[in-house]
Design an enzyme around this catalytic site. Structure first.
Site, PDB file in Angstrom:
ATOM      1  N   THR A   1       0.394  -0.979  -0.140  1.00 13.56           N
ATOM      2  CA  THR A   1       0.604  -0.129   0.208  1.00 13.56           C
ATOM      3  C   THR A   1       0.883   0.798   0.067  1.00 13.56           C
ATOM      4  O   THR A   1       1.750   1.253   0.428  1.00 13.56           O
ATOM      5  CB  THR A   1      -1.414  -0.146   1.169  1.00 13.56           C
ATOM      6  OG1 THR A   1      -1.567  -0.960   1.356  1.00 13.56           O
ATOM      7  CG2 THR A   1      -1.852   1.392   0.769  1.00 13.56           C
TER       8      THR A   1
ATOM      9  N   ASP B   1      -8.696  -1.887   3.566  1.00 16.58           N
ATOM     10  CA  ASP B   1      -8.542  -0.739   4.165  1.00 16.58           C
ATOM     11  C   ASP B   1      -8.926   0.386   3.254  1.00 16.58           C
ATOM     12  O   ASP B   1      -9.494   1.495   2.770  1.00 16.58           O
ATOM     13  CB  ASP B   1      -8.422  -0.472   5.498  1.00 16.58           C
ATOM     14  CG  ASP B   1      -7.209  -0.702   5.520  1.00 16.58           C
ATOM     15  OD1 ASP B   1      -5.947  -0.879   4.107  1.00 16.58           O
ATOM     16  OD2 ASP B   1      -5.824   0.524   6.037  1.00 16.58           O
TER      17      ASP B   1
END
Ligand code: GLY
Length: 402
Positions: free
Chosen positions: A237, A268
């Site tokens: 990420t 998320d």
């Protein structure tokens, strides 16, 4: 990768036994501070893997460019880098060997948002999330629909699985590990794991995977890193938040998600309020790390709301980390498997990088990349000293300590 075979094997054993630095890690690091930007300057903060692209985003900001365009200019760097296996092209795939990407963004000045999840064959999902925001009446698109929308908007379909990622995935397949079964939050996790977790001593595990890696043609210099990713699936990420001199702000997060995940799993990163949240009146925040844990505390939104109510960027981020700790009632046996870093930027230019653990691997501290006229990498301030252990744990045959 500087880890020696011996260090690697002992690392497995220590991690499994919980007696590494993480085991004695209950004391918070005492360094409560956030930093201020150079007066009136634009600021960009992002995860460490965006450092090489900071200048590109900052140049855009300085010449009066839009804050979201600047943030995209940073994160598309790792998205297009086949050697960054945490995001975009070359990202580590799901359990079926398919690269599945997620992203979301928020544009402060127009108070709009866009998100895509579970996207195949399109490398720049950061841009695609921005396209959803700009060219649809929706906020989120997922899967096949998101891919078809991308093609309609002129994005090229391409194979995102590089040879290196494919071979690491094959190594993982050969290790017979998977994500089915109990999660960390399952009250019976220990009992359920005992029945199914890979069992061996560290040396035997290493030897078997090393042999398989050789058979798969993984280059000798890449084998330790590949074995580590098989045993400790990373979450990758990149997040980036940008603040212009005129006070406008935006944020964006993009990822290939948790390595070897079940197809369709969203972490998320595409969840507005978890992986990224920007409020033009307050500030912007984003996350990298254990997506499942961050969703449950709505991390980025929690941080921005904390700042709205007067907390500093540092305290706001630490509070979100403590909410994760609270979700496990402070149980360090479980928290050692959680990895979380928050990147926080307030509207006045104050910023902070905070993480649950010092790093995810010995010698790899979590960092926040910052540009406010001077590009730099700073270590995050961690709640606990030590490195997180990746889930699922490896059990050492004669000493089952999970
Ligand atoms: N934070 C990235 C993920 O869990 O997918």
């Amino acid at each position: 990768m500087t880890l020696s075979r011996r260090e690697f094997v002992s690392g497995i054993a220590l991690g499994a036994l919980g007696t590494s630095a993480t085991g004695a890690a209950a004391a918070p690091t005492i360094e409560p501070k956030q930093k201020m930007r150079a007066a009136g300057a634009p600021v960009i903060v992002c995860a460490g893997n965006g450092f090489a692209y900071l200048e590109r985003g900052y140049g855009l900001l300085k010449s009066g460019g839009d804050t979201l365009d600047s943030a995209v200019a940073v994160v598309r760097g790792p998205e297009e880098d086949p050697d960054d296996d945490s995001v975009g092209l070359g990202g580590l795939p799901n359990e079926e060997g398919v690269v599945e990407l997620d992203a979301c963004c928020m544009h402060g000045p127009s108070r709009r948002a866009g998100s895509v999840g579970g996207v195949h064959n399109i490398k720049n999902v950061s841009l695609l999330a921005r396209e959803v925001m700009l060219h649809t009446g929706h906020v989120m698109l997922v899967g096949e629909g998101a891919e078809r929308f991308a093609v309609a908007r002129g994005f090229a379909r391409e194979n995102l699985l590089t040879e290196a990622s494919r071979k690491t995935w094959l190594l993982w397949k050969e290790s017979h590990a998977d994500w089915w079964g109990p999660g960390l939050a399952d009250p019976s996790w220990k009992e359920r794991l005992r029945g199914r977790t890979r069992t061996a001593d560290g040396s035997a595990v290493f030897g078997r995977l090393d042999g398989l890696a050789r058979e798969l043609g993984i280059a000798p210099q890449d084998r330790l890193a590949a074995i580590h990713k098989v045993l400790f699936p990373p979450t990758g990420t990149i997040h980036c938040s940008a603040l212009a001199a005129n006070g406008e702000m935006s944020g964006i997060t993009t990822t290939s998600g948790l390595a070897w995940k079940l197809p369709g799993r969203l972490g998320d990163s595409p969840v507005i309020g978890a992986g990224c949240y920007t409020d033009q009146d307050v500030g912007s925040a984003g996350a990298t790390g254990s997506g499942e844990e961050n969703i449950k505390v709505a991390g980025a939104h929690t941080i921005v709301e904390n700042m709205r109510h007067g907390m500093s960027p540092f305290d706001a981020g630490m509070d979100a980390l403590k909410r994760i700790v609270r979700n496990y009632s402070g149980d360090m046996e479980r928290l050692k498997y959680v990895d979380m870093t928050y990147y926080v930027l307030r509207k006045d230019g104050a910023y902070a990088g905070v993480s649950l653990w010092t790093g995810y691997q010995a010698g790899h501290p979590h960092t926040i990349a910052v540009h406010d006229g001077t590009p730099r990498l700073e270590k995050t301030v961690s709640l606990y000293e030590g490195v997180s252990q990746e889930w699922p744990p490896l059990i050492v045959a004669d000493k089952v300590h999970i």
